[in-house]
Design a protein around this motif. Structure first.
Motif, PDB file in Angstrom:
ATOM      1  N   LYS A 427      16.337 -71.323 -41.412  1.00  0.00           N
ATOM      2  CA  LYS A 427      17.578 -71.463 -42.183  1.00  0.00           C
ATOM      3  C   LYS A 427      18.211 -72.837 -42.007  1.00  0.00           C
ATOM      4  CE  LYS A 427      18.904 -66.587 -41.771  1.00  0.00           C
ATOM      5  NZ  LYS A 427      19.884 -65.673 -41.114  1.00  0.00           N
ATOM      6  N   ASN A 428      17.747 -73.582 -41.030  1.00  0.00           N
ATOM      7  CA  ASN A 428      18.362 -74.855 -40.701  1.00  0.00           C
ATOM      8  C   ASN A 428      18.108 -75.899 -41.796  1.00  0.00           C
ATOM      9  OD1 ASN A 428      18.150 -77.711 -39.295  1.00  0.00           O
ATOM     10  ND2 ASN A 428      19.527 -76.447 -38.058  1.00  0.00           N
ATOM     11  N   PRO A 429      19.136 -76.645 -42.215  1.00  0.00           N
ATOM     12  CA  PRO A 429      18.975 -77.632 -43.296  1.00  0.00           C
ATOM     13  C   PRO A 429      17.907 -78.693 -43.019  1.00  0.00           C
ATOM     14  CG  PRO A 429      21.305 -77.237 -42.869  1.00  0.00           C
ATOM     15  CD  PRO A 429      20.542 -76.526 -41.778  1.00  0.00           C
ATOM     16  N   GLU A 430      17.763 -79.103 -41.731  1.00  0.00           N
ATOM     17  CA  GLU A 430      16.716 -80.080 -41.405  1.00  0.00           C
ATOM     18  C   GLU A 430      15.338 -79.521 -41.726  1.00  0.00           C
ATOM     19  OE1 GLU A 430      16.539 -82.389 -37.697  1.00  0.00           O
ATOM     20  OE2 GLU A 430      18.640 -81.807 -37.393  1.00  0.00           O
ATOM     21  N   PHE A 431      15.141 -78.234 -41.375  1.00  0.00           N
ATOM     22  CA  PHE A 431      13.840 -77.633 -41.639  1.00  0.00           C
ATOM     23  C   PHE A 431      13.644 -77.371 -43.127  1.00  0.00           C
ATOM     24  CE2 PHE A 431      10.912 -74.089 -42.226  1.00  0.00           C
ATOM     25  CZ  PHE A 431       9.801 -74.570 -41.543  1.00  0.00           C
ATOM     26  N   TYR A 436      12.408 -82.820 -40.483  1.00  0.00           N
ATOM     27  CA  TYR A 436      12.472 -82.650 -39.030  1.00  0.00           C
ATOM     28  C   TYR A 436      11.373 -83.441 -38.309  1.00  0.00           C
ATOM     29  CZ  TYR A 436       8.675 -79.343 -40.031  1.00  0.00           C
ATOM     30  OH  TYR A 436       7.506 -78.774 -40.456  1.00  0.00           O
ATOM     31  N   THR A 437      11.601 -83.689 -36.994  1.00  0.00           N
ATOM     32  CA  THR A 437      10.602 -84.332 -36.137  1.00  0.00           C
ATOM     33  C   THR A 437      10.381 -83.433 -34.912  1.00  0.00           C
ATOM     34  OG1 THR A 437      12.150 -85.545 -34.714  1.00  0.00           O
ATOM     35  CG2 THR A 437      11.559 -86.567 -36.824  1.00  0.00           C
ATOM     36  N   THR A 438       9.631 -83.929 -33.933  1.00  0.00           N
ATOM     37  CA  THR A 438       9.381 -83.125 -32.731  1.00  0.00           C
ATOM     38  C   THR A 438      10.650 -82.962 -31.885  1.00  0.00           C
ATOM     39  OG1 THR A 438       8.660 -85.076 -31.492  1.00  0.00           O
ATOM     40  CG2 THR A 438       6.941 -83.767 -32.575  1.00  0.00           C
ATOM     41  N   ARG A 439      11.710 -83.691 -32.198  1.00  0.00           N
ATOM     42  CA  ARG A 439      12.987 -83.541 -31.492  1.00  0.00           C
ATOM     43  C   ARG A 439      13.845 -82.428 -32.101  1.00  0.00           C
ATOM     44  NH1 ARG A 439      14.679 -87.754 -28.553  1.00  0.00           N
ATOM     45  NH2 ARG A 439      15.947 -86.114 -27.623  1.00  0.00           N
ATOM     46  N   PHE A 440      13.400 -81.863 -33.202  1.00  0.00           N
ATOM     47  CA  PHE A 440      14.188 -80.889 -33.964  1.00  0.00           C
ATOM     48  C   PHE A 440      14.687 -79.724 -33.113  1.00  0.00           C
ATOM     49  CE2 PHE A 440      13.794 -76.779 -36.264  1.00  0.00           C
ATOM     50  CZ  PHE A 440      14.929 -76.869 -37.061  1.00  0.00           C
ATOM     51  N   LEU A 441      13.784 -79.124 -32.358  1.00  0.00           N
ATOM     52  CA  LEU A 441      14.151 -77.930 -31.598  1.00  0.00           C
ATOM     53  C   LEU A 441      15.137 -78.254 -30.474  1.00  0.00           C
ATOM     54  CD1 LEU A 441      13.537 -75.018 -32.027  1.00  0.00           C
ATOM     55  CD2 LEU A 441      11.633 -75.173 -30.443  1.00  0.00           C
ATOM     56  N   ASP A 442      15.010 -79.440 -29.880  1.00  0.00           N
ATOM     57  CA  ASP A 442      15.967 -79.860 -28.854  1.00  0.00           C
ATOM     58  C   ASP A 442      17.384 -79.883 -29.427  1.00  0.00           C
ATOM     59  OD1 ASP A 442      13.935 -80.212 -27.031  1.00  0.00           O
ATOM     60  OD2 ASP A 442      13.686 -82.339 -27.477  1.00  0.00           O
ATOM     61  N   HIS A 443      17.502 -80.410 -30.635  1.00  0.00           N
ATOM     62  CA  HIS A 443      18.812 -80.477 -31.287  1.00  0.00           C
ATOM     63  C   HIS A 443      19.302 -79.082 -31.663  1.00  0.00           C
ATOM     64  CE1 HIS A 443      17.410 -84.702 -32.725  1.00  0.00           C
ATOM     65  NE2 HIS A 443      17.891 -84.744 -31.495  1.00  0.00           N
ATOM     66  N   LEU A 444      18.403 -78.274 -32.151  1.00  0.00           N
ATOM     67  CA  LEU A 444      18.773 -76.933 -32.617  1.00  0.00           C
ATOM     68  C   LEU A 444      19.269 -76.066 -31.479  1.00  0.00           C
ATOM     69  CD1 LEU A 444      18.816 -75.051 -35.127  1.00  0.00           C
ATOM     70  CD2 LEU A 444      16.537 -74.300 -34.458  1.00  0.00           C
ATOM     71  N   LEU A 445      18.677 -76.234 -30.297  1.00  0.00           N
ATOM     72  CA  LEU A 445      19.031 -75.373 -29.168  1.00  0.00           C
ATOM     73  C   LEU A 445      20.421 -75.674 -28.603  1.00  0.00           C
ATOM     74  CD1 LEU A 445      15.644 -75.017 -27.312  1.00  0.00           C
ATOM     75  CD2 LEU A 445      16.882 -73.288 -28.616  1.00  0.00           C
TER      76      LEU A 445
END
Length: 449
Positions: A427-431, A436-445
């Motif tokens: 649901k995330n706008p970046e996704f 998104y990049t490999t840093r995406f999940l770090d930001h999401l968490l």
């Protein structure tokens, strides 16, 4: 047509069930090996035969080469499919199969050994003209030597295990103090997981994309690619969501990447199915990371956009057939996304084994490659992945929308899973925007789940 009369599957869980499905369609009998902990697992029931190879600990069962070979001989299996993980990239196991007159469904022991060393694979790719991440390809002998080389390369750097995989044995270091602090523990971790503590240094690329190319090569000199997969949604350098094709690539960069990957595997004389992994910087410059000489966990998204069964392709190549498709015959149709469902805390990623009391999968809405059924137990002894959820759409928006609906429809009770995290990701706008990049999940968490 039957390519082998009987195949032993040297694996467990989801991938064992996946291989059994293809073998049944090809009218090949299957043998499942299992540990005492997996005695009641679905894959054991679904195989034509099943043999217990030892107690729960993997090194005494799934990693016990003698027991696996003995099971193949006892059941008269003429080929072994290793799946992924366990013995799939063990050159000694592939060589042992060859000595015993059993077909190993994968590349040769020589190629597995060559690509199993990140240091050696970097050297091979560099020789073939494939771009590699700047770094130092020698074996580090001491922390003092590492500090000296790091000063020459300039920080930040990645300290990596040469024999590593799955994100294990990787450590980002920003300065000499950090390098000194993690050197010994990284070597110890590499020794513990891979039996090899060899380390090397590589430049750190910030905000990268992790994109891989699926290839297949027969023993008659033919080689094809089956397009790429975007694998940048990762936790602790391990993939969580994958898709194909990559939303990051323009068509020119895509073609350059695919041609480069094919050139690399042709130069080394690769055979069977494999994956060339690359890292992209923000300017769309790409560098070789490693090669996985086996079937990937995320192979279903490639199957969904090409219509090609990669397990069947592995079996045909191992049976010394020529590739039955040419490059120009392979069409890229639509988009596909895969989410990995784990029995783990969605915030800490700590495993959460237990028994699945309720499981509802609306299978008319997507593809589910699952290790379990309702009532199954997720063991603490192995990787906590429960299964994979896959959607396909005519375009990326449709594939994402289908995944969002599917994840909302799944009901799983009895243990903690990362389902809420997967729901948040799609649901995330970046996704949804594909940026998104490999840093995406770090930001999401940083967002409450």
């Amino acid at each position: 047509m039957s390519y082998f009369e009987k195949v032993l599957i040297a694996n467990r869980g989801e991938i064992a069930r996946r291989i059994i499905r293809t073998c049944k369609r090809l009218e090949i009998k299957t043998v499942a090996i299992y540990s005492e902990a997996d005695a009641d697992a679905p894959f054991v029931v679904e195989a034509d035969e099943a043999i217990c190879v030892g107690p729960a600990q993997a090194k005494k069962s799934y990693l016990n080469v003698d027991k696996v070979i003995e099971a193949a001989k006892q059941t008269c299996a003429t080929a072994i499919h290793p799946g992924y993980g366990f013995l799939s990239e063990n050159p000694a196991f592939a060589h042992r199969c060859e000595e015993e007159g059993i077909t190993f469904i994968g590349p040769s022991a020589r190629i597995i050994e060559l690509m199993g060393s990140k240091i050696e694979s970097r050297r091979q790719m560099k020789k073939a003209g494939v771009p590699i991440v700047p770094g130092w390809d020698g074996q580090l002998e001491s922390v003092e030597q590492a500090l000296e080389i790091a000063e020459q390369l300039e920080y930040p750097l990645m300290l990596k295990a040469s024999a590593g995989g799955g994100g294990i044995g990787m450590q980002l270091v920003h300065d000499g103090d950090e390098l000194k602090k993690v050197y010994a523990s990284t070597m110890q971790r590499a020794n513990s997981f891979f039996g090899d503590g060899t380390l090397f240094l590589e430049k750190f690329i910030s905000n990268p994309h992790h994109i891989e190319v699926q290839v297949a090569c027969d023993e008659h000199g033919n080689a094809i690619h089956l397009f790429e997969r975007e694998c940048s949604v990762q936790r602790r350098n391990q993939k969580v969501v994958e898709e194909s094709p990559s939303p990051f690539l323009d068509e020119g960069t895509r073609q350059h990447l695919l041609e480069t990957a094919l050139h690399g595997v042709k130069q080394m004389g690769y055979t069977n199915v494999g994956t060339m992994e690359f890292i992209f910087d923000e300017n769309k410059e790409f560098y070789f990371l490693e090669m996985n000489t086996r079937l990937q966990v995320e192979h279903p998204v490639t199957e969904e956009i090409t219509g090609i069964d990669l397990v069947e392709l592995q079996i045909r190549i191992a049976a010394k057939e020529k590739l039955y498709v040419n490059q120009e015959d392979i069409e890229k149709k639509g988009y596909s996304i895969e989410c990995r469902l784990y029995a783990e805390d969605p915030k800490t990623f700590f495993p959460s084994p237990g028994t699945i009391q309720t499981l509802y999968l609306p299978d008319h809405k997507g593809r589910f490659d699952f290790a379990v059924i309702e009532g199954s137990t997720v063991s603490p002894f192995y990787d906590p992945m429960i299964g994979k959820i896959i959607t396909h759409g005519v375009d990326r928006d449709e594939a994402v929308q289908k995944m969002e609906q599917l994840l909302e429809s799944i009901v799983i009770e009895g243990l903690t899973t990362n389902l809420s995290l997967l729901q948040l990701i799609v649901k995330n706008p970046e996704f949804t925007g594909g940026i998104y990049t490999t840093r995406f999940l770090d930001h999401l968490l940083a967002t409450p789940i």
